[in-house]
Write an enzyme that holds these catalytic residues in place. Structure first.
Site, PDB file in Angstrom:
ATOM      1  N   ARG A 191       1.129  -9.645  -2.597  1.00  0.00           N
ATOM      2  CA  ARG A 191       1.772  -8.717  -1.965  1.00  0.00           C
ATOM      3  C   ARG A 191       3.330  -8.731  -2.525  1.00  0.00           C
ATOM      4  O   ARG A 191       4.279  -9.744  -2.512  1.00  0.00           O
ATOM      5  CB  ARG A 191       1.782  -9.247  -0.392  1.00  0.00           C
ATOM      6  CG  ARG A 191       2.944  -8.515   0.402  1.00  0.00           C
ATOM      7  CD  ARG A 191       2.560  -8.373   1.709  1.00  0.00           C
ATOM      8  NE  ARG A 191       1.483  -7.779   2.160  1.00  0.00           N
ATOM      9  CZ  ARG A 191       1.273  -7.477   3.641  1.00  0.00           C
ATOM     10  NH1 ARG A 191       2.109  -7.574   4.501  1.00  0.00           N
ATOM     11  NH2 ARG A 191       0.051  -6.843   3.731  1.00  0.00           N
TER      12      ARG A 191
ATOM     13  N   HIS B  40      -1.578   0.186  -0.428  1.00  0.00           N
ATOM     14  CA  HIS B  40      -1.945  -0.851   0.203  1.00  0.00           C
ATOM     15  C   HIS B  40      -3.552  -0.628   0.289  1.00  0.00           C
ATOM     16  O   HIS B  40      -4.289  -0.214   1.336  1.00  0.00           O
ATOM     17  CB  HIS B  40      -1.377  -0.858   1.789  1.00  0.00           C
ATOM     18  CG  HIS B  40      -1.673  -1.962   2.518  1.00  0.00           C
ATOM     19  ND1 HIS B  40      -2.445  -3.151   1.916  1.00  0.00           N
ATOM     20  CD2 HIS B  40      -1.436  -2.260   3.853  1.00  0.00           C
ATOM     21  CE1 HIS B  40      -2.175  -4.295   2.886  1.00  0.00           C
ATOM     22  NE2 HIS B  40      -1.738  -3.670   4.114  1.00  0.00           N
TER      23      HIS B  40
ATOM     24  N   GLN C 213      -6.041  -2.550   2.779  1.00  0.00           N
ATOM     25  CA  GLN C 213      -6.073  -1.931   4.264  1.00  0.00           C
ATOM     26  C   GLN C 213      -6.962  -0.786   4.370  1.00  0.00           C
ATOM     27  O   GLN C 213      -7.630  -0.474   5.438  1.00  0.00           O
ATOM     28  CB  GLN C 213      -4.579  -1.577   4.653  1.00  0.00           C
ATOM     29  CG  GLN C 213      -4.631  -0.960   6.001  1.00  0.00           C
ATOM     30  CD  GLN C 213      -4.946  -1.917   7.299  1.00  0.00           C
ATOM     31  OE1 GLN C 213      -4.170  -2.981   7.066  1.00  0.00           O
ATOM     32  NE2 GLN C 213      -5.650  -1.464   8.079  1.00  0.00           N
TER      33      GLN C 213
ATOM     34  N   ASP D  34       1.822   4.706  11.050  1.00  0.00           N
ATOM     35  CA  ASP D  34       2.246   3.239  10.639  1.00  0.00           C
ATOM     36  C   ASP D  34       3.650   3.369  10.692  1.00  0.00           C
ATOM     37  O   ASP D  34       4.303   4.604  11.473  1.00  0.00           O
ATOM     38  CB  ASP D  34       2.256   3.376   8.945  1.00  0.00           C
ATOM     39  CG  ASP D  34       2.567   2.146   8.475  1.00  0.00           C
ATOM     40  OD1 ASP D  34       2.949   1.111   9.158  1.00  0.00           O
ATOM     41  OD2 ASP D  34       2.870   2.009   7.206  1.00  0.00           O
TER      42      ASP D  34
ATOM     43  N   CYS E 259      -2.589   0.387  10.865  1.00  0.00           N
ATOM     44  CA  CYS E 259      -2.686  -0.678   9.984  1.00  0.00           C
ATOM     45  C   CYS E 259      -2.237  -1.994  10.796  1.00  0.00           C
ATOM     46  O   CYS E 259      -2.373  -3.006  10.522  1.00  0.00           O
ATOM     47  CB  CYS E 259      -2.111  -0.523   8.713  1.00  0.00           C
ATOM     48  SG  CYS E 259      -0.391  -0.151   8.821  1.00  0.00           S
TER      49      CYS E 259
ATOM     50  N   ARG F 239     -10.631  -6.135   7.863  1.00  0.00           N
ATOM     51  CA  ARG F 239      -9.694  -6.469   6.739  1.00  0.00           C
ATOM     52  C   ARG F 239     -10.528  -7.740   6.184  1.00  0.00           C
ATOM     53  O   ARG F 239     -10.680  -7.941   4.986  1.00  0.00           O
ATOM     54  CB  ARG F 239      -8.429  -6.915   7.110  1.00  0.00           C
ATOM     55  CG  ARG F 239      -7.522  -5.939   7.490  1.00  0.00           C
ATOM     56  CD  ARG F 239      -7.284  -4.997   6.371  1.00  0.00           C
ATOM     57  NE  ARG F 239      -6.570  -5.620   5.229  1.00  0.00           N
ATOM     58  CZ  ARG F 239      -5.372  -5.957   5.026  1.00  0.00           C
ATOM     59  NH1 ARG F 239      -4.493  -5.583   6.022  1.00  0.00           N
ATOM     60  NH2 ARG F 239      -5.003  -6.677   4.178  1.00  0.00           N
TER      61      ARG F 239
END
Ligand code: CP
Ligand code: NVA
Length: 319
Positions: A116, A143, A146, A238, A278, A306
């Site tokens: 990340r 991402h 996700q 988000d 998310c 996830r």
């Protein structure tokens, strides 16, 4: 029903990187989703599934995380392997060791790396120099982990992906980008509704539009959120200020005025609309508490998936 169809030795995926969904075909994504469903079911039935015994995943974090860190670490352990958390503050990357040297050193110890970080180029360079699979655990651009879990979630709820209308409201950020690519590959309709100045990256719009044309999907932009959510099956949002943009928080709160997902907005969508996020979420900003804590919300199902989706990913790439 899935058990017989799953071939755990999918040679096409073994050793591959997972940097963006755009590198994967619809067939490969569907394989990962079927495997994720299988793995979820095994876990619910208490049946051990440990194809990665003796394998080790390194997890490099240059940004904070709750879901990504814990789901990867618990996931690799449940698959029979070991996860090593590598904060960039503690490893030599934080003191200037190059990505290239780090990639080559870690390739001698590990069977996979999840990273990340900020720039997509960092992830690409790591993948280029490492000779083990590299998984993108979020960059400023994408991402994909996700969205893999989100595709699993949408399929669970709507029973299909193709033809589903997903409307993303808010910042044209990494989440918007990966949703655009994910929708384009899986035949969904994806509308992004972002204020002027916060539209998705033009190169991602171009890529998603091209993929959508190839796969019978539709990706479009609609500035007015009320128009965008008409007939929506899913509304997704988000945070307005992503990690690394904390100093823009106040300006963004003003610029995103009118883009909150609340009961009023939901009223313009289908009556069985699903709300997705998310996480982490800021109640009272991008989403009202009534919506995220209400009957349409599936945010914790997304978060749980996830684990299952990434276990499928690790099994396929590192198995
Ligand atoms: N959704 C997500 O990636 O959460 P974290 O930042 O907690 O990992
Ligand atoms: N857009 C958010 C997603 C967090 C999971 C960020 O990058 O901070």
């Amino acid at each position: 029903m899935i058990t017989k169809e799953i071939n755990f030795q999918q040679q096409e995926l073994k050793g591959r990187d997972f940097l963006t969904l755009a590198d994967y075909t619809p067939k490969e994504i569907n394989y990962l989703l079927d495997l994720a469903d299988y793995i979820k079911k095994q876990k619910q039935e208490g049946i051990a599934f440990e194809p990665l015994k003796g394998k080790t995943l390194g997890m490099i974090f240059e940004k904070s995380s709750t879901r990504t860190r814990v789901s990867f670490e618990a996931g690799i352990y449940q698959l029979g392997g070991l996860g090593i958390f590598l904060s960039s503050k503690d490893i030599q990357i934080g003191r200037g060791e190059t990505i290239s040297d780090t990639a080559q050193v870690l390739s001698g110890y590990l069977d996979g790396i999840m990273i990340r970080t900020f720039s997509q180029e960092t992830v690409e360079e790591l993948a280029d120099k490492a000779n083990i699979p590299v998984i993108n655990g979020l960059t400023d651009l994408y991402h994909p982990c996700q969205v893999l879990a989100d595709l699993q979630t949408i399929k669970e709820i709507k029973g299909k992906l193709g033809g589903t209308k997903v409307v993303y409201i808010g910042d044209g950020n990494n989440m918007a980008h990966s949703l655009m690519i994910g929708a384009a590959i899986t035949g969904m309709e994806l509308v992004v509704s972002a204020p002027e100045g916060y539209q998705p990256n033009p190169s991602v719009i171009e890529k998603a539009t091209k993929l959508a044309a190839e796969h019978g999907a539709k990706v479009s932009i609609e500035v007015d959120p009320t128009v965008a959510v008409k007939d929506a099956d899913v509304i997704y949002t988000d945070v307005w200020a992503s990690m690394g943009q904390e100093e823009e928080q106040l300006k963004r709160e003003l610029d995103f005025d009118g883009y909150q997902v609340n009961e009023n907005l939901l009223a313009s969508a289908k009556s069985d609309v699903t709300f997705m996020h998310c996480l982490p979420a800021h109640r009272g900003e991008e989403v009202s508490a009534e919506v995220i804590d209400g009957e349409h919300s599936v945010v914790f199902q997304q978060a749980e998936n996830r684990l299952h989706a990434q276990k499928a990913l690790m099994t396929a790439l590192m198995g």
